[in-house]
Write a protein that holds these residues in place. Sequence first.
Motif, PDB file in Angstrom:
ATOM      1  N   ALA A  91       0.848  -1.225   0.024  1.00 13.13           N
ATOM      2  CA  ALA A  91       0.073  -0.056   0.021  1.00 13.13           C
ATOM      3  C   ALA A  91       1.036   1.327   0.089  1.00 13.13           C
ATOM      4  CB  ALA A  91      -0.772  -0.050   1.293  1.00 13.13           C
ATOM      5  N   ALA A  92       1.947   1.230   0.691  1.00 15.19           N
ATOM      6  CA  ALA A  92       2.950   2.324   0.864  1.00 15.19           C
ATOM      7  C   ALA A  92       3.592   2.802  -0.674  1.00 15.19           C
ATOM      8  CB  ALA A  92       3.968   2.177   1.855  1.00 15.19           C
ATOM      9  N   PHE A  93       3.897   1.477  -1.022  1.00 19.19           N
ATOM     10  CA  PHE A  93       4.539   1.587  -2.628  1.00 19.19           C
ATOM     11  C   PHE A  93       3.569   2.186  -3.678  1.00 19.19           C
ATOM     12  CE2 PHE A  93       4.946  -0.233  -6.765  1.00 19.19           C
ATOM     13  CZ  PHE A  93       6.155   0.187  -7.161  1.00 19.19           C
ATOM     14  N   ARG A  94       2.380   1.646  -3.482  1.00 20.28           N
ATOM     15  CA  ARG A  94       1.369   2.163  -4.457  1.00 20.28           C
ATOM     16  C   ARG A  94       1.206   3.587  -4.320  1.00 20.28           C
ATOM     17  NH1 ARG A  94      -1.131  -2.845  -3.210  1.00 20.28           N
ATOM     18  NH2 ARG A  94      -2.349  -1.982  -1.873  1.00 20.28           N
ATOM     19  N   ARG A  95       1.187   4.078  -2.758  1.00 19.43           N
ATOM     20  CA  ARG A  95       1.009   5.657  -2.601  1.00 19.43           C
ATOM     21  C   ARG A  95       2.032   6.438  -3.028  1.00 19.43           C
ATOM     22  NH1 ARG A  95      -0.178   9.796  -3.219  1.00 19.43           N
ATOM     23  NH2 ARG A  95      -0.952  11.419  -1.752  1.00 19.43           N
ATOM     24  N   LEU A  96       3.270   5.939  -3.059  1.00 15.60           N
ATOM     25  CA  LEU A  96       4.303   6.318  -3.663  1.00 15.60           C
ATOM     26  C   LEU A  96       4.465   6.547  -4.992  1.00 15.60           C
ATOM     27  CD1 LEU A  96       7.243   7.709  -3.506  1.00 15.60           C
ATOM     28  CD2 LEU A  96       8.349   5.440  -3.431  1.00 15.60           C
ATOM     29  N   GLN A  97       3.992   5.722  -5.799  1.00 18.12           N
ATOM     30  CA  GLN A  97       4.064   5.483  -6.961  1.00 18.12           C
ATOM     31  C   GLN A  97       2.811   6.646  -7.680  1.00 18.12           C
ATOM     32  OE1 GLN A  97       2.063   1.957  -8.865  1.00 18.12           O
ATOM     33  NE2 GLN A  97       3.198   2.203 -10.658  1.00 18.12           N
ATOM     34  N   LYS A  98       1.561   6.630  -6.975  1.00 14.73           N
ATOM     35  CA  LYS A  98       0.631   7.501  -7.319  1.00 14.73           C
ATOM     36  C   LYS A  98       0.984   8.994  -7.163  1.00 14.73           C
ATOM     37  CE  LYS A  98      -3.986   9.065  -6.075  1.00 14.73           C
ATOM     38  NZ  LYS A  98      -3.738  10.488  -6.074  1.00 14.73           N
TER      39      LYS A  98
ATOM     40  N   LYS B  13      13.044  -4.071 -19.801  1.00 15.44           N
ATOM     41  CA  LYS B  13      13.169  -2.641 -19.182  1.00 15.44           C
ATOM     42  C   LYS B  13      11.959  -1.744 -19.568  1.00 15.44           C
ATOM     43  CE  LYS B  13      16.625   1.165 -19.064  1.00 15.44           C
ATOM     44  NZ  LYS B  13      17.783   1.665 -19.859  1.00 15.44           N
ATOM     45  N   ASP B  14      11.695  -1.782 -20.843  1.00 14.78           N
ATOM     46  CA  ASP B  14      10.487  -1.105 -21.103  1.00 14.78           C
ATOM     47  C   ASP B  14       9.167  -1.740 -20.612  1.00 14.78           C
ATOM     48  OD1 ASP B  14      12.019   0.769 -22.810  1.00 14.78           O
ATOM     49  OD2 ASP B  14      11.657  -0.814 -24.616  1.00 14.78           O
ATOM     50  N   GLU B  15       9.096  -2.702 -20.416  1.00 19.59           N
ATOM     51  CA  GLU B  15       7.955  -3.313 -19.664  1.00 19.59           C
ATOM     52  C   GLU B  15       8.048  -2.986 -18.337  1.00 19.59           C
ATOM     53  OE1 GLU B  15       7.220  -7.402 -22.211  1.00 19.59           O
ATOM     54  OE2 GLU B  15       8.534  -7.347 -20.705  1.00 19.59           O
ATOM     55  N   GLY B  16       8.703  -3.033 -17.646  1.00 14.42           N
ATOM     56  CA  GLY B  16       9.297  -2.496 -16.054  1.00 14.42           C
ATOM     57  C   GLY B  16       8.589  -1.108 -15.956  1.00 14.42           C
ATOM     58  N   ARG B  17       9.086  -0.331 -17.141  1.00 10.20           N
ATOM     59  CA  ARG B  17       8.923   1.047 -17.007  1.00 10.20           C
ATOM     60  C   ARG B  17       7.227   1.368 -17.242  1.00 10.20           C
ATOM     61  NH1 ARG B  17      14.036   4.615 -19.746  1.00 10.20           N
ATOM     62  NH2 ARG B  17      15.287   4.260 -18.091  1.00 10.20           N
ATOM     63  N   GLU B  18       6.737   0.777 -18.192  1.00  9.56           N
ATOM     64  CA  GLU B  18       5.379   0.910 -18.395  1.00  9.56           C
ATOM     65  C   GLU B  18       4.529   0.342 -17.292  1.00  9.56           C
ATOM     66  OE1 GLU B  18       2.207   0.116 -22.020  1.00  9.56           O
ATOM     67  OE2 GLU B  18       4.205  -0.145 -22.525  1.00  9.56           O
ATOM     68  N   ALA B  19       4.980  -0.716 -16.484  1.00 10.54           N
ATOM     69  CA  ALA B  19       4.173  -1.010 -15.529  1.00 10.54           C
ATOM     70  C   ALA B  19       4.245  -0.061 -14.226  1.00 10.54           C
ATOM     71  CB  ALA B  19       4.626  -2.471 -14.859  1.00 10.54           C
ATOM     72  N   PHE B  20       5.309   0.773 -14.033  1.00  8.96           N
ATOM     73  CA  PHE B  20       5.458   1.657 -13.099  1.00  8.96           C
ATOM     74  C   PHE B  20       4.891   2.686 -13.492  1.00  8.96           C
ATOM     75  CE2 PHE B  20       7.333   4.981 -10.423  1.00  8.96           C
ATOM     76  CZ  PHE B  20       7.124   4.647  -9.446  1.00  8.96           C
ATOM     77  N   TYR B  21       5.086   3.209 -14.689  1.00  4.90           N
ATOM     78  CA  TYR B  21       4.635   4.619 -15.024  1.00  4.90           C
ATOM     79  C   TYR B  21       3.169   4.808 -15.522  1.00  4.90           C
ATOM     80  CZ  TYR B  21       9.159   6.904 -15.609  1.00  4.90           C
ATOM     81  OH  TYR B  21      10.574   7.632 -15.303  1.00  4.90           O
ATOM     82  N   GLY B  22       2.842   3.436 -16.070  1.00  4.52           N
ATOM     83  CA  GLY B  22       1.388   3.460 -16.360  1.00  4.52           C
ATOM     84  C   GLY B  22       1.103   3.818 -17.885  1.00  4.52           C
ATOM     85  N   MET B  23       2.303   4.324 -18.330  1.00  4.35           N
ATOM     86  CA  MET B  23       2.239   4.521 -19.763  1.00  4.35           C
ATOM     87  C   MET B  23       3.641   4.327 -20.466  1.00  4.35           C
ATOM     88  SD  MET B  23       2.496   8.783 -19.358  1.00  4.35           S
ATOM     89  CE  MET B  23       1.409   8.817 -17.827  1.00  4.35           C
ATOM     90  N   THR B  24       3.935   4.319 -21.783  1.00  8.56           N
ATOM     91  CA  THR B  24       5.241   4.236 -22.301  1.00  8.56           C
ATOM     92  C   THR B  24       6.184   5.255 -21.929  1.00  8.56           C
ATOM     93  OG1 THR B  24       4.907   5.311 -24.173  1.00  8.56           O
ATOM     94  CG2 THR B  24       4.550   3.079 -24.350  1.00  8.56           C
ATOM     95  N   MET B  25       7.402   5.140 -21.901  1.00  7.76           N
ATOM     96  CA  MET B  25       8.285   6.272 -21.577  1.00  7.76           C
ATOM     97  C   MET B  25       8.329   7.492 -22.387  1.00  7.76           C
ATOM     98  SD  MET B  25      10.562   6.276 -19.151  1.00  7.76           S
ATOM     99  CE  MET B  25      11.106   7.846 -18.859  1.00  7.76           C
TER     100      MET B  25
END
Length: 104
Positions: A12-19, A61-73
Amino acid sequence: MDPQTQIELEAAAFRRLQKHLMEDRTDVQNIDLMNLAGFCRNCLSRWYQEAAAERGIEMSKDEGREAFYGMTMAEWKANHQTPSTPEQDAAFTQAFAENVTDKS
């Protein structure tokens, strides 16, 4: 605290940091995060990718970024990234070496 609750709280803390970084503070540039804190959104996406690999999940690397960013780099850069200054670039070179290259 039981281990499952700890995992859930950490997630939950990670998701909040991500948001916070992806929605609330898109004005904060990755280069400034790296220069001040020694990590940035790209580091978080790499850590996500590394955690997947530790569990046998292949992720580029691109898939990891898209998973975190919620969009492409490319989308992130077009929507939120501003040009860096020579001073930021110089500080980044040092911060990256201290926090990424030399830690590998």
